[in-house]
Design a protein around this motif. Structure first.
Motif, PDB file in Angstrom:
ATOM      1  N   VAL A   1      28.581  -8.445  45.231  1.00  0.00           N
ATOM      2  CA  VAL A   1      27.603  -7.357  45.125  1.00  0.00           C
ATOM      3  C   VAL A   1      26.377  -7.667  45.968  1.00  0.00           C
ATOM      4  CG1 VAL A   1      26.189  -6.005  43.531  1.00  0.00           C
ATOM      5  CG2 VAL A   1      28.360  -6.963  42.744  1.00  0.00           C
ATOM      6  N   PHE A   2      25.900  -8.902  45.816  1.00  0.00           N
ATOM      7  CA  PHE A   2      24.668  -9.325  46.494  1.00  0.00           C
ATOM      8  C   PHE A   2      24.938 -10.455  47.485  1.00  0.00           C
ATOM      9  CE2 PHE A   2      23.035  -7.792  42.357  1.00  0.00           C
ATOM     10  CZ  PHE A   2      22.086  -6.888  42.809  1.00  0.00           C
ATOM     11  N   PHE A   3      24.043 -10.571  48.468  1.00  0.00           N
ATOM     12  CA  PHE A   3      23.942 -11.790  49.246  1.00  0.00           C
ATOM     13  C   PHE A   3      23.259 -12.809  48.328  1.00  0.00           C
ATOM     14  CE2 PHE A   3      24.118  -8.397  52.298  1.00  0.00           C
ATOM     15  CZ  PHE A   3      24.828  -8.912  53.377  1.00  0.00           C
ATOM     16  N   VAL A   4      23.765 -14.027  48.316  1.00  0.00           N
ATOM     17  CA  VAL A   4      23.172 -15.031  47.429  1.00  0.00           C
ATOM     18  C   VAL A   4      22.461 -16.069  48.287  1.00  0.00           C
ATOM     19  CG1 VAL A   4      23.645 -16.779  45.672  1.00  0.00           C
ATOM     20  CG2 VAL A   4      24.957 -14.638  45.700  1.00  0.00           C
TER      21      VAL A   4
ATOM     22  N   SER B   1      18.680 -16.623  44.282  1.00  0.00           N
ATOM     23  CA  SER B   1      18.131 -15.268  44.369  1.00  0.00           C
ATOM     24  C   SER B   1      19.191 -14.378  44.982  1.00  0.00           C
ATOM     25  CB  SER B   1      16.870 -15.255  45.226  1.00  0.00           C
ATOM     26  OG  SER B   1      15.861 -16.024  44.613  1.00  0.00           O
ATOM     27  N   TYR B   2      19.171 -13.112  44.605  1.00  0.00           N
ATOM     28  CA  TYR B   2      20.163 -12.159  45.097  1.00  0.00           C
ATOM     29  C   TYR B   2      19.477 -11.129  45.979  1.00  0.00           C
ATOM     30  CZ  TYR B   2      22.470 -14.450  41.271  1.00  0.00           C
ATOM     31  OH  TYR B   2      22.975 -15.421  40.448  1.00  0.00           O
ATOM     32  N   VAL B   3      20.112 -10.779  47.097  1.00  0.00           N
ATOM     33  CA  VAL B   3      19.479  -9.878  48.045  1.00  0.00           C
ATOM     34  C   VAL B   3      20.252  -8.566  48.155  1.00  0.00           C
ATOM     35  CG1 VAL B   3      18.348  -9.777  50.290  1.00  0.00           C
ATOM     36  CG2 VAL B   3      19.060 -11.990  49.374  1.00  0.00           C
ATOM     37  N   ASP B   4      19.503  -7.479  48.039  1.00  0.00           N
ATOM     38  CA  ASP B   4      20.053  -6.143  48.251  1.00  0.00           C
ATOM     39  C   ASP B   4      19.329  -5.557  49.462  1.00  0.00           C
ATOM     40  OD1 ASP B   4      20.772  -3.500  48.213  1.00  0.00           O
ATOM     41  OD2 ASP B   4      19.870  -3.036  46.257  1.00  0.00           O
ATOM     42  N   PHE B   5      20.095  -5.255  50.515  1.00  0.00           N
ATOM     43  CA  PHE B   5      19.468  -4.771  51.752  1.00  0.00           C
ATOM     44  C   PHE B   5      19.404  -3.241  51.862  1.00  0.00           C
ATOM     45  CE2 PHE B   5      20.544  -9.111  53.449  1.00  0.00           C
ATOM     46  CZ  PHE B   5      19.224  -9.493  53.665  1.00  0.00           C
TER      47      PHE B   5
END
Lengths: 97, 480
Positions: free
Chosen positions: A89-92, B139-143
């Motif tokens: 779902v996310f880039f970590v 940390s998680y990234v949403d672009f």
């Protein structure tokens, strides 16, 4: 070593900003090489450019624009596929604050 | 020593475009993470950004509305820094040659007009969104938000009080909302504000050391954060201590600003012109085309509403706070020319219902024409103001016309003098004790009698007639 246009300290600072890890030898080499480049560029200052409009871009074109129209995006699967770490779902990334 | 505050605001307004500033991905909020992304906004190698024309249109509109001069040649620059919400390692922004400079907004502070100058407006892309894991060092990234268009509006340090700051911010918000270029929602972050604040001795021309305040997500919080920070800086200065130049986060729950430890290098952005984007050249024709699309702005509307309708300031402020509400008001006045009465009804009954059903004035189930008809019915004595409120509620929930509801439910006011006299006499006859007390001087019992009469007429008695007849009858019984 503070010769000419750029100091060793400045090179270290720039390397840090660019996330480059340089050895002491490399730092000195870079300082030397950057100085040579900057000194060479100095030559340009010999020209009188007071009556010349600054150039805004290397190509003559201006106003290259698009309409506000939707285009297909990538699937998240595809978007994430090159990431060193991801969870579907996310880039970590390592925790940042 | 007396100090004065010197405040400048930096505002980021997220633009209401369909697509991002440099690619065709959607700007829609709330999509699944990392689905509104493409090679351009993910910063993949070899891609080229292309400017969304609408972003430039919107920037020109705001520049006109805030009295800025618009650059004939404008260009984009790269602002270089590393942070995981920034996929390219730089943000495309503007540095030299921003699209607009040297404007102003007038705000009214305590009856005086203060002109707050605007230093510059520039176009840039938003960054992605980071979510921090509470349990793991990740940390998680949403672009999805990366590349959403922003206008940054930088004021000169012309603001002197937290109140002025909030008023300037509100005026700017009203403008972007009126222009239809931003939804102005501070809570959701589509209209964000950072503040620079320093103190100096009154009379001094020099600037003191400033701090930058972030994380204020409402007008009230901007004001509170500035109030706190001014107090904090004043206390330090009075103790003879120095202010540290730093970024401080506003903690709304605790009501304090907290310093963020920052490395000195952090603000070395090494801006340079972005070679991937060619200059933007804006000619007079483009500016004029945009000027034609600009609606009447809040300040002009404020002036006109005072002149044309003679409304009190309080009414005007609420009416113009929402362009569609102001339009609704004017449309209603067109059908029923009593501006104050229309305003009273809009500010009380209409707004209450709209808020309750979370509805915008433009979608209101009661049309301006129907509201005007209801007011007409009050004005010509067909129904009382009190009954009208019930009628209005039914109009709102059913969408029916006022006259139909009055007819269907037999709400027409009783204005038949003979009938009213009869009812009033009955009321007087059946309450001899109250009449006696009234005659002994308890005049406030008048309300009791009116209440009884209204009860017997289901509230339909014409109040004016009731008062007249009742006073006379009571006077007579006093004499008798």
């Amino acid at each position: 070593m503070k010769e000419g246009k750029i100091s060793l300290e400045e090179v270290k600072h720039i390397a840090k900003l660019a996330r480059l890890r340089l050895s002491e030898n490399e730092e000195e080499l870079m300082t030397h090489q950057l100085n040579n480049i900057l000194l060479y560029m100095e030559k340009l200052n010999e020209l009188d450019t007071s009556n010349i409009e600054p150039m805004h871009h290397a190509v003559e074109q201006v106003n290259v624009m698009r309409d506000d129209k939707l285009k297909p995006s990538l699937s998240s699967e595809k978007a994430l596929s090159n990431a060193p770490q991801q969870n579907g779902v996310f880039f970590v990334v390592p925790k940042v604050l | 020593m007396e100090y004065e505050a010197v405040i400048g605001l930096e505002v980021h307004a997220q633009l209401l475009t369909e697509t991002k500033i440099f690619c065709g991905c959607s700007t829609k909020f709330g999509a699944e993470p990392n689905t509104n992304v493409c090679p351009v906004c993910l910063g993949m190698p070899g891609v080229l950004p292309v400017v969304n024309r609408k972003v430039v249109d919107f920037a020109i509109k705001l520049a006109i509305a805030t009295n800025c001069s618009i650059a004939s040649v404008s260009r984009f620059a790269r602002k270089n820094y590393f942070y995981p919400d920034l996929p390219k390692g730089y943000q495309i922004s503007q540095y030299k040659l921003p699209i607009a400079e040297n404007g102003w907004i007038d705000v009214e502070v305590g009856g005086n007009v203060r002109r707050i100058r605007i230093r510059r407006i520039h176009m840039e892309e938003d960054a992605g969104k980071l979510i921090h894991d509470e349990h793991q060092p990740m940390s998680y990234v949403d672009f999805n938000r990366a590349g959403v268009p922003l206008l940054e509006i930088v004021s000169e340090p012309d603001i002197r009080t937290p109140e002025e700051a909030a008023l300037y911010l509100k005026a700017l918000r009203d403008i972007v909302v009126y222009l239809g270029i931003c939804d102005g929602n501070m809570e959701e972050g589509s209209f964000r504000c950072d503040a620079n604040v320093s103190l100096r001795p009154i009379g001094s021309r020099e600037l003191g050391v400033k701090t930058e305040l972030k994380n204020m997500n409402s007008f009230r919080n901007v004001q509170r954060a500035l109030e706190f920070e001014i107090r904090r800086q004043r206390a330090l200065l009075e103790r003879g201590e120095r202010i540290t130049q730093e970024t401080r986060l506003w903690d709304a729950a605790k009501g304090v600003t907290i310093g963020m430890r920052a490395k000195e290098e952090e603000h070395d952005y090494r801006y340079f012109p972005d070679p991937d984007l060619v200059p933007i050249v804006i000619d007079k024709a483009w500016i004029e085309k945009m000027r034609k699309t600009i609606p009447e702005l809040p300040n002009e509307k404020r002036r006109r509403f005072a002149e044309e309708y003679g409304l009190p300031e309080k009414d005007i402020e609420i009416l113009i706070s929402d362009r569609s509400l102001a339009d609704y008001f004017e449309e209603t006045v067109r059908y029923f020319n009593n501006p104050k009465m229309v305003s009273n009804w809009i500010l009380s009954e209409l707004l209450r219902e709209l808020n309750r059903s979370n509805c915008s004035p433009s979608n209101c189930p009661v049309s301006p024409q129907n509201l005007a008809q209801l007011l007409e019915l009050i004005d010509n004595g067909t129904i009382s103001g009190k009954i009208a409120k019930t009628v209005f509620e039914e109009m709102y929930s059913s969408g029916k016309k006022a006259s139909d509801i009055v007819k269907e439910r037999g709400l027409k006011q009783v204005a038949d003098e003979g009938l009213l006299e009869q009812i009033i006499e009955e009321v007087i006859r059946s309450h001899p004790t109250e009449v006696e007390r009234y005659c002994r001087g308890e005049v406030k019992l008048m309300g009791f009698f009116v209440g009884q009469i209204m009860k017997r007429t289901q509230g339909k008695a014409n109040p004016k007639l009731v008062n007249e007849i009742l006073s006379n009858k009571l006077k007579n019984s006093q004499q008798g």
